[in-house]
Design a protein around this motif. Structure first.
Motif, PDB file in Angstrom:
ATOM      1  N   THR A  36     -19.178  -8.921   4.724  1.00 13.32           N
ATOM      2  CA  THR A  36     -19.706  -8.264   5.921  1.00 13.32           C
ATOM      3  C   THR A  36     -21.157  -7.831   5.715  1.00 13.32           C
ATOM      4  OG1 THR A  36     -17.478  -7.457   6.423  1.00 13.32           O
ATOM      5  CG2 THR A  36     -19.335  -6.378   7.560  1.00 13.32           C
ATOM      6  N   PRO A  37     -22.080  -8.422   6.499  1.00 11.11           N
ATOM      7  CA  PRO A  37     -23.491  -8.012   6.378  1.00 11.11           C
ATOM      8  C   PRO A  37     -23.649  -6.514   6.623  1.00 11.11           C
ATOM      9  CG  PRO A  37     -23.271  -9.977   7.743  1.00 11.11           C
ATOM     10  CD  PRO A  37     -21.880  -9.462   7.492  1.00 11.11           C
ATOM     11  N   GLY A  38     -24.521  -5.909   5.832  1.00 11.37           N
ATOM     12  CA  GLY A  38     -24.798  -4.488   5.989  1.00 11.37           C
ATOM     13  C   GLY A  38     -23.998  -3.599   5.054  1.00 11.37           C
ATOM     14  N   THR A  39     -22.951  -4.123   4.423  1.00 11.79           N
ATOM     15  CA  THR A  39     -22.201  -3.313   3.466  1.00 11.79           C
ATOM     16  C   THR A  39     -22.895  -3.353   2.114  1.00 11.79           C
ATOM     17  OG1 THR A  39     -20.772  -5.136   2.769  1.00 11.79           O
ATOM     18  CG2 THR A  39     -19.991  -3.786   4.623  1.00 11.79           C
ATOM     19  N   GLU A  40     -22.629  -2.359   1.295  1.00 10.44           N
ATOM     20  CA  GLU A  40     -23.257  -2.257  -0.031  1.00 10.44           C
ATOM     21  C   GLU A  40     -22.913  -3.458  -0.922  1.00 10.44           C
ATOM     22  OE1 GLU A  40     -22.929   0.734  -3.808  1.00 10.44           O
ATOM     23  OE2 GLU A  40     -22.949   1.664  -1.819  1.00 10.44           O
ATOM     24  N   ARG A  41     -21.715  -3.991  -0.761  1.00 10.44           N
ATOM     25  CA  ARG A  41     -21.267  -5.099  -1.624  1.00 10.44           C
ATOM     26  C   ARG A  41     -21.541  -6.484  -1.020  1.00 10.44           C
ATOM     27  NH1 ARG A  41     -15.306  -4.310  -3.794  1.00 10.44           N
ATOM     28  NH2 ARG A  41     -15.958  -6.114  -5.015  1.00 10.44           N
ATOM     29  N   TYR A  42     -22.191  -6.527   0.140  1.00  9.46           N
ATOM     30  CA  TYR A  42     -22.411  -7.801   0.817  1.00  9.46           C
ATOM     31  C   TYR A  42     -23.100  -8.817  -0.107  1.00  9.46           C
ATOM     32  CZ  TYR A  42     -24.091 -11.326   4.069  1.00  9.46           C
ATOM     33  OH  TYR A  42     -24.350 -12.524   4.690  1.00  9.46           O
ATOM     34  N   GLY A  43     -22.469  -9.997  -0.227  1.00  9.02           N
ATOM     35  CA  GLY A  43     -23.040 -11.087  -1.015  1.00  9.02           C
ATOM     36  C   GLY A  43     -22.880 -10.958  -2.514  1.00  9.02           C
ATOM     37  N   LYS A  44     -22.260  -9.874  -2.978  1.00  3.15           N
ATOM     38  CA  LYS A  44     -22.055  -9.677  -4.423  1.00  3.15           C
ATOM     39  C   LYS A  44     -20.664 -10.213  -4.777  1.00  3.15           C
ATOM     40  CE  LYS A  44     -25.058  -5.673  -4.506  1.00  3.15           C
ATOM     41  NZ  LYS A  44     -25.130  -4.221  -4.610  1.00  3.15           N
ATOM     42  N   PHE A  45     -20.604 -11.521  -4.948  1.00  3.50           N
ATOM     43  CA  PHE A  45     -19.329 -12.186  -5.161  1.00  3.50           C
ATOM     44  C   PHE A  45     -18.703 -11.809  -6.490  1.00  3.50           C
ATOM     45  CE2 PHE A  45     -21.846 -14.838  -2.314  1.00  3.50           C
ATOM     46  CZ  PHE A  45     -21.000 -14.856  -1.223  1.00  3.50           C
ATOM     47  N   MET A  46     -17.396 -11.803  -6.500  1.00  2.00           N
ATOM     48  CA  MET A  46     -16.643 -11.508  -7.712  1.00  2.00           C
ATOM     49  C   MET A  46     -16.459 -12.798  -8.505  1.00  2.00           C
ATOM     50  SD  MET A  46     -13.712  -9.058  -6.010  1.00  2.00           S
ATOM     51  CE  MET A  46     -12.858  -8.723  -7.531  1.00  2.00           C
ATOM     52  N   SER A  47     -16.403 -12.672  -9.818  1.00  2.00           N
ATOM     53  CA  SER A  47     -16.124 -13.833 -10.651  1.00  2.00           C
ATOM     54  C   SER A  47     -14.623 -14.130 -10.591  1.00  2.00           C
ATOM     55  CB  SER A  47     -16.537 -13.571 -12.102  1.00  2.00           C
ATOM     56  OG  SER A  47     -15.673 -12.605 -12.688  1.00  2.00           O
ATOM     57  N   ARG A  48     -14.277 -15.314 -11.022  1.00  2.00           N
ATOM     58  CA  ARG A  48     -12.854 -15.676 -11.078  1.00  2.00           C
ATOM     59  C   ARG A  48     -12.103 -14.692 -11.978  1.00  2.00           C
ATOM     60  NH1 ARG A  48      -9.621 -19.803 -14.143  1.00  2.00           N
ATOM     61  NH2 ARG A  48      -7.991 -20.424 -12.702  1.00  2.00           N
ATOM     62  N   GLN A  49     -12.726 -14.316 -13.090  1.00  2.00           N
ATOM     63  CA  GLN A  49     -12.095 -13.390 -14.026  1.00  2.00           C
ATOM     64  C   GLN A  49     -11.881 -12.018 -13.390  1.00  2.00           C
ATOM     65  OE1 GLN A  49     -10.904 -14.300 -17.175  1.00  2.00           O
ATOM     66  NE2 GLN A  49      -9.843 -12.354 -16.866  1.00  2.00           N
ATOM     67  N   GLU A  50     -12.848 -11.551 -12.612  1.00  2.00           N
ATOM     68  CA  GLU A  50     -12.703 -10.253 -11.935  1.00  2.00           C
ATOM     69  C   GLU A  50     -11.536 -10.284 -10.946  1.00  2.00           C
ATOM     70  OE1 GLU A  50     -17.173  -8.373 -11.751  1.00  2.00           O
ATOM     71  OE2 GLU A  50     -16.768 -10.131 -10.505  1.00  2.00           O
ATOM     72  N   VAL A  51     -11.399 -11.389 -10.218  1.00  2.00           N
ATOM     73  CA  VAL A  51     -10.283 -11.512  -9.272  1.00  2.00           C
ATOM     74  C   VAL A  51      -8.961 -11.549 -10.038  1.00  2.00           C
ATOM     75  CG1 VAL A  51      -9.194 -13.003  -7.541  1.00  2.00           C
ATOM     76  CG2 VAL A  51     -11.673 -12.628  -7.493  1.00  2.00           C
ATOM     77  N   MET A  52      -8.908 -12.324 -11.132  1.00  2.00           N
ATOM     78  CA  MET A  52      -7.673 -12.389 -11.919  1.00  2.00           C
ATOM     79  C   MET A  52      -7.326 -11.027 -12.508  1.00  2.00           C
ATOM     80  SD  MET A  52      -7.714 -16.235 -13.660  1.00  2.00           S
ATOM     81  CE  MET A  52      -7.982 -15.562 -15.238  1.00  2.00           C
ATOM     82  N   ASP A  53      -8.320 -10.309 -13.029  1.00  2.00           N
ATOM     83  CA  ASP A  53      -8.052  -8.981 -13.588  1.00  2.00           C
ATOM     84  C   ASP A  53      -7.499  -8.026 -12.531  1.00  2.00           C
ATOM     85  OD1 ASP A  53      -8.952  -9.865 -16.056  1.00  2.00           O
ATOM     86  OD2 ASP A  53     -10.927  -8.913 -15.875  1.00  2.00           O
ATOM     87  N   MET A  54      -8.000  -8.147 -11.311  1.00  2.00           N
ATOM     88  CA  MET A  54      -7.560  -7.271 -10.230  1.00  2.00           C
ATOM     89  C   MET A  54      -6.141  -7.592  -9.767  1.00  2.00           C
ATOM     90  SD  MET A  54      -9.145  -6.847  -6.374  1.00  2.00           S
ATOM     91  CE  MET A  54     -10.687  -6.124  -6.867  1.00  2.00           C
TER      92      MET A  54
END
Length: 124
Positions: free
Chosen positions: A36-54
């Motif tokens: 979502t444009p305008g959010t603090e995390r916009y465009g800061k994609f997670m790595s595959r490892q971050e998704v797996m850890d979550m």
């Protein structure tokens, strides 16, 4: 494909199990924040490892399932935090899943696959 009959008890078959994901609500929230444009995390994609850890099943759960599979006659490799790849004789798979595997043969190529045909269950 046609049913060729019950799979032979000593036939080795490969199978995979997928454990339930956890934190799916957090993953969904992260998706929307990142997208979502305008959010603090916009465009800061997670790595595959971050998704797996979550989303990975808890380590204790994974170890318990792998131990059960191994003591039941399977050889297993954990591919991700939720996916376990195994190999075992048909007789062990039938007993573990309380089922009966069937051999299916392709009518043109002669290729044979072994599948669970009907109900099956995994102990809780």
């Amino acid at each position: 494909w046609t049913i060729a009959g019950h799979s032979q008890a000593d036939e080795q078959v490969a199978f995979s199990l997928h454990l339930p994901m956890r934190n799916t609500e957090k993953l969904d929230a992260a998706f929307w924040d990142i997208s979502t444009p305008g959010t603090e995390r916009y465009g800061k994609f997670m790595s595959r490892q971050e998704v797996m850890d979550m989303t990975a099943a808890p380590k204790e759960d994974r170890e318990m399932v792998i131990d059960y599979l191994k003591t039941s006659g399977a050889t297993c490799v954990e591919r991700t935090g939720n996916n376990i790849l195994c190999k075992a004789p048909v007789k062990a798979v039938n007993k573990m899943l309380k089922t009966s595997m069937q051999a299916f043969k392709h009518k043109h190529t002669g290729a044979v696959v072994h599948l669970v045909d009907g109900d099956h269950s995994f102990p809780e």
